[in-house]
Design a protein around this motif. Sequence first.
Motif, PDB file in Angstrom:
ATOM      1  N   THR A   1       0.738  -1.079   0.016  1.00  0.00           N
ATOM      2  CA  THR A   1      -0.040   0.001  -0.021  1.00  0.00           C
ATOM      3  C   THR A   1       0.985   1.355   0.063  1.00  0.00           C
ATOM      4  O   THR A   1       2.019   1.104  -0.118  1.00  0.00           O
ATOM      5  N   ALA A   2       0.100   2.453   0.033  1.00  0.00           N
ATOM      6  CA  ALA A   2       0.764   3.673  -0.060  1.00  0.00           C
ATOM      7  C   ALA A   2       1.709   3.986   1.118  1.00  0.00           C
ATOM      8  O   ALA A   2       2.145   4.710   1.397  1.00  0.00           O
ATOM      9  N   ASP A   3       1.345   3.151   2.126  1.00  0.00           N
ATOM     10  CA  ASP A   3       1.966   3.300   3.551  1.00  0.00           C
ATOM     11  C   ASP A   3       3.647   3.090   3.186  1.00  0.00           C
ATOM     12  O   ASP A   3       4.400   3.599   4.098  1.00  0.00           O
ATOM     13  N   PHE A   4       3.916   1.839   2.364  1.00  0.00           N
ATOM     14  CA  PHE A   4       5.040   1.463   2.085  1.00  0.00           C
ATOM     15  C   PHE A   4       5.665   1.659   0.760  1.00  0.00           C
ATOM     16  O   PHE A   4       5.973   2.757   0.334  1.00  0.00           O
ATOM     17  N   PHE A   5       5.336   0.529  -0.021  1.00  0.00           N
ATOM     18  CA  PHE A   5       5.920   0.640  -1.512  1.00  0.00           C
ATOM     19  C   PHE A   5       4.977   1.290  -2.634  1.00  0.00           C
ATOM     20  O   PHE A   5       5.459   1.586  -3.496  1.00  0.00           O
ATOM     21  N   ASP A   6       3.502   1.564  -2.272  1.00  0.00           N
ATOM     22  CA  ASP A   6       2.621   1.969  -3.230  1.00  0.00           C
ATOM     23  C   ASP A   6       2.879   1.221  -4.505  1.00  0.00           C
ATOM     24  O   ASP A   6       3.072   2.026  -5.445  1.00  0.00           O
ATOM     25  N   THR A   7       2.809  -0.068  -4.525  1.00  0.00           N
ATOM     26  CA  THR A   7       3.011  -0.739  -5.907  1.00  0.00           C
ATOM     27  C   THR A   7       2.170  -0.400  -6.903  1.00  0.00           C
ATOM     28  O   THR A   7       2.624  -0.695  -8.125  1.00  0.00           O
ATOM     29  N   ASP A   8       1.070   0.204  -6.761  1.00  0.00           N
ATOM     30  CA  ASP A   8       0.257   0.406  -7.691  1.00  0.00           C
ATOM     31  C   ASP A   8       0.721   1.853  -8.332  1.00  0.00           C
ATOM     32  O   ASP A   8       0.669   1.769  -9.763  1.00  0.00           O
ATOM     33  N   THR A   9       1.500   2.531  -7.824  1.00  0.00           N
ATOM     34  CA  THR A   9       2.232   3.826  -8.459  1.00  0.00           C
ATOM     35  C   THR A   9       3.789   3.316  -8.719  1.00  0.00           C
ATOM     36  O   THR A   9       4.448   3.792  -9.796  1.00  0.00           O
ATOM     37  N   ASN A  10       4.428   2.470  -7.815  1.00  0.00           N
ATOM     38  CA  ASN A  10       5.795   2.314  -7.980  1.00  0.00           C
ATOM     39  C   ASN A  10       6.089   0.727  -8.282  1.00  0.00           C
ATOM     40  O   ASN A  10       6.257   0.123  -7.068  1.00  0.00           O
ATOM     41  N   ALA A  11       6.209   0.497  -9.249  1.00  0.00           N
ATOM     42  CA  ALA A  11       6.226  -1.204  -9.608  1.00  0.00           C
ATOM     43  C   ALA A  11       7.502  -1.618  -9.194  1.00  0.00           C
ATOM     44  O   ALA A  11       7.669  -2.641  -8.824  1.00  0.00           O
ATOM     45  N   GLU A  12       8.801  -0.874  -9.203  1.00  0.00           N
ATOM     46  CA  GLU A  12       9.966  -1.574  -9.230  1.00  0.00           C
ATOM     47  C   GLU A  12      10.874  -0.670  -8.500  1.00  0.00           C
ATOM     48  O   GLU A  12      10.915   0.482  -8.180  1.00  0.00           O
ATOM     49  N   MET A  13      11.959  -1.298  -7.837  1.00  0.00           N
ATOM     50  CA  MET A  13      12.941  -0.890  -7.241  1.00  0.00           C
ATOM     51  C   MET A  13      14.095  -1.144  -8.098  1.00  0.00           C
ATOM     52  O   MET A  13      14.207  -2.314  -8.742  1.00  0.00           O
ATOM     53  N   THR A  14      15.092  -0.095  -8.304  1.00  0.00           N
ATOM     54  CA  THR A  14      16.271  -0.578  -9.469  1.00  0.00           C
ATOM     55  C   THR A  14      17.458  -0.051  -8.591  1.00  0.00           C
ATOM     56  O   THR A  14      17.642   0.927  -7.759  1.00  0.00           O
ATOM     57  N   LEU A  15      18.587  -0.806  -8.849  1.00  0.00           N
ATOM     58  CA  LEU A  15      19.807  -0.741  -8.442  1.00  0.00           C
ATOM     59  C   LEU A  15      20.771  -0.457  -9.869  1.00  0.00           C
ATOM     60  O   LEU A  15      20.763  -1.467 -10.546  1.00  0.00           O
ATOM     61  N   ARG A  16      21.588   0.564  -9.770  1.00  0.00           N
ATOM     62  CA  ARG A  16      22.503   0.771 -11.165  1.00  0.00           C
ATOM     63  C   ARG A  16      23.938   0.982 -10.236  1.00  0.00           C
ATOM     64  O   ARG A  16      23.950   2.105  -9.542  1.00  0.00           O
ATOM     65  N   SER A  17      24.879   0.189 -10.751  1.00  0.00           N
ATOM     66  CA  SER A  17      26.108   0.377 -10.203  1.00  0.00           C
ATOM     67  C   SER A  17      26.661   1.650 -10.798  1.00  0.00           C
ATOM     68  O   SER A  17      26.432   2.086 -11.758  1.00  0.00           O
ATOM     69  N   THR A  18      27.526   2.476  -9.961  1.00  0.00           N
ATOM     70  CA  THR A  18      28.514   3.446 -10.115  1.00  0.00           C
ATOM     71  C   THR A  18      29.998   3.427 -10.064  1.00  0.00           C
ATOM     72  O   THR A  18      30.842   4.018 -10.746  1.00  0.00           O
ATOM     73  N   ALA A  19      30.335   1.981  -9.360  1.00  0.00           N
ATOM     74  CA  ALA A  19      31.697   1.620  -8.899  1.00  0.00           C
ATOM     75  C   ALA A  19      31.718   0.477  -8.481  1.00  0.00           C
ATOM     76  O   ALA A  19      30.941   0.036  -7.537  1.00  0.00           O
ATOM     77  N   ILE A  20      32.740  -0.033  -8.616  1.00  0.00           N
ATOM     78  CA  ILE A  20      33.118  -1.336  -7.781  1.00  0.00           C
ATOM     79  C   ILE A  20      34.581  -0.996  -7.280  1.00  0.00           C
ATOM     80  O   ILE A  20      35.283  -0.791  -8.057  1.00  0.00           O
ATOM     81  N   ARG A  21      34.899  -1.192  -6.123  1.00  0.00           N
ATOM     82  CA  ARG A  21      36.011  -1.058  -5.498  1.00  0.00           C
ATOM     83  C   ARG A  21      36.712  -2.024  -4.514  1.00  0.00           C
ATOM     84  O   ARG A  21      35.951  -2.579  -4.125  1.00  0.00           O
ATOM     85  N   GLU A  22      38.046  -1.990  -4.608  1.00  0.00           N
ATOM     86  CA  GLU A  22      38.564  -2.972  -3.685  1.00  0.00           C
ATOM     87  C   GLU A  22      38.823  -2.267  -2.371  1.00  0.00           C
ATOM     88  O   GLU A  22      39.302  -1.027  -2.404  1.00  0.00           O
ATOM     89  N   ASP A  23      38.724  -3.135  -1.175  1.00  0.00           N
ATOM     90  CA  ASP A  23      38.751  -2.292   0.090  1.00  0.00           C
ATOM     91  C   ASP A  23      39.539  -3.239   0.944  1.00  0.00           C
ATOM     92  O   ASP A  23      38.813  -4.232   1.665  1.00  0.00           O
ATOM     93  N   GLY A  24      40.658  -3.364   0.994  1.00  0.00           N
ATOM     94  CA  GLY A  24      41.625  -4.177   2.078  1.00  0.00           C
ATOM     95  C   GLY A  24      41.389  -5.702   1.723  1.00  0.00           C
ATOM     96  O   GLY A  24      41.133  -6.513   2.527  1.00  0.00           O
ATOM     97  N   GLY A  25      41.219  -5.951   0.265  1.00  0.00           N
ATOM     98  CA  GLY A  25      40.926  -7.477   0.138  1.00  0.00           C
ATOM     99  C   GLY A  25      39.573  -7.658  -0.159  1.00  0.00           C
ATOM    100  O   GLY A  25      39.254  -9.158  -0.423  1.00  0.00           O
ATOM    101  N   ASP A  26      38.528  -6.977   0.356  1.00  0.00           N
ATOM    102  CA  ASP A  26      36.990  -7.224   0.184  1.00  0.00           C
ATOM    103  C   ASP A  26      36.823  -6.300  -0.990  1.00  0.00           C
ATOM    104  O   ASP A  26      37.507  -5.736  -1.489  1.00  0.00           O
TER     105      ASP A  26
END
Length: 188
Positions: free
Chosen positions: A85-110
């Motif tokens: 519902t509109a209390d949270f995701f409001d899926t009638d209006t907002n069907a998707e969540m999207t992730l687009r990477s901007t970088a990948i970096r190494e951090d101390g072996g991780d």
Amino acid sequence: MSTATAPRTGALADLTPGTWTVDPTHSTIGFTARHLMITKVRGTFTDFDGVVTVADEPLESSVVANVRLASVATGNADRDAHLRTADFFDTDTNAEMTLRSTAIREDGGDYVLVGDLTIAGQTHPVEFALDFDGVTVDPFGNTKAGFEASTEINRSDWGLSFNMALETGGVLVSEKIRIDLDIQLVRS
């Protein structure tokens, strides 16, 4: 005799450059929120896709993932309906969540996956702690790779601010949400 090879763990350099897609039958997109500030409620999204384009230099690779928010599943039909519902995701209006990477970096072996997360039309940067679990070939000759990633976000940053104050102090639902990804990729 099986043609599968044992998984290899190691550096991202083990990934063959090219296009890899998320295998949704062997992947999980999960989240954890606190309820009444005393217990954790866990959920998943069951409808998602993603593409990883592995560059010759693996740290220059890119990720695009889409999650259909109506697929939220917490093990409780009433709670799932409320999350849509509109209390949270409001899926009638907002069907998707999207992730687009901007970088990948190494951090101390991780590794750290940096990206823009869009929910309800709002985009904010996020950083996922990223574990590369290796590459293997399945019994059917498909090359697979495994990743785990996690982050914590403040849901109100995306306008997901529904809550109720408790008489004893605190709130009904935590602002901080942990996101955990267990991803299996298949080489296209």
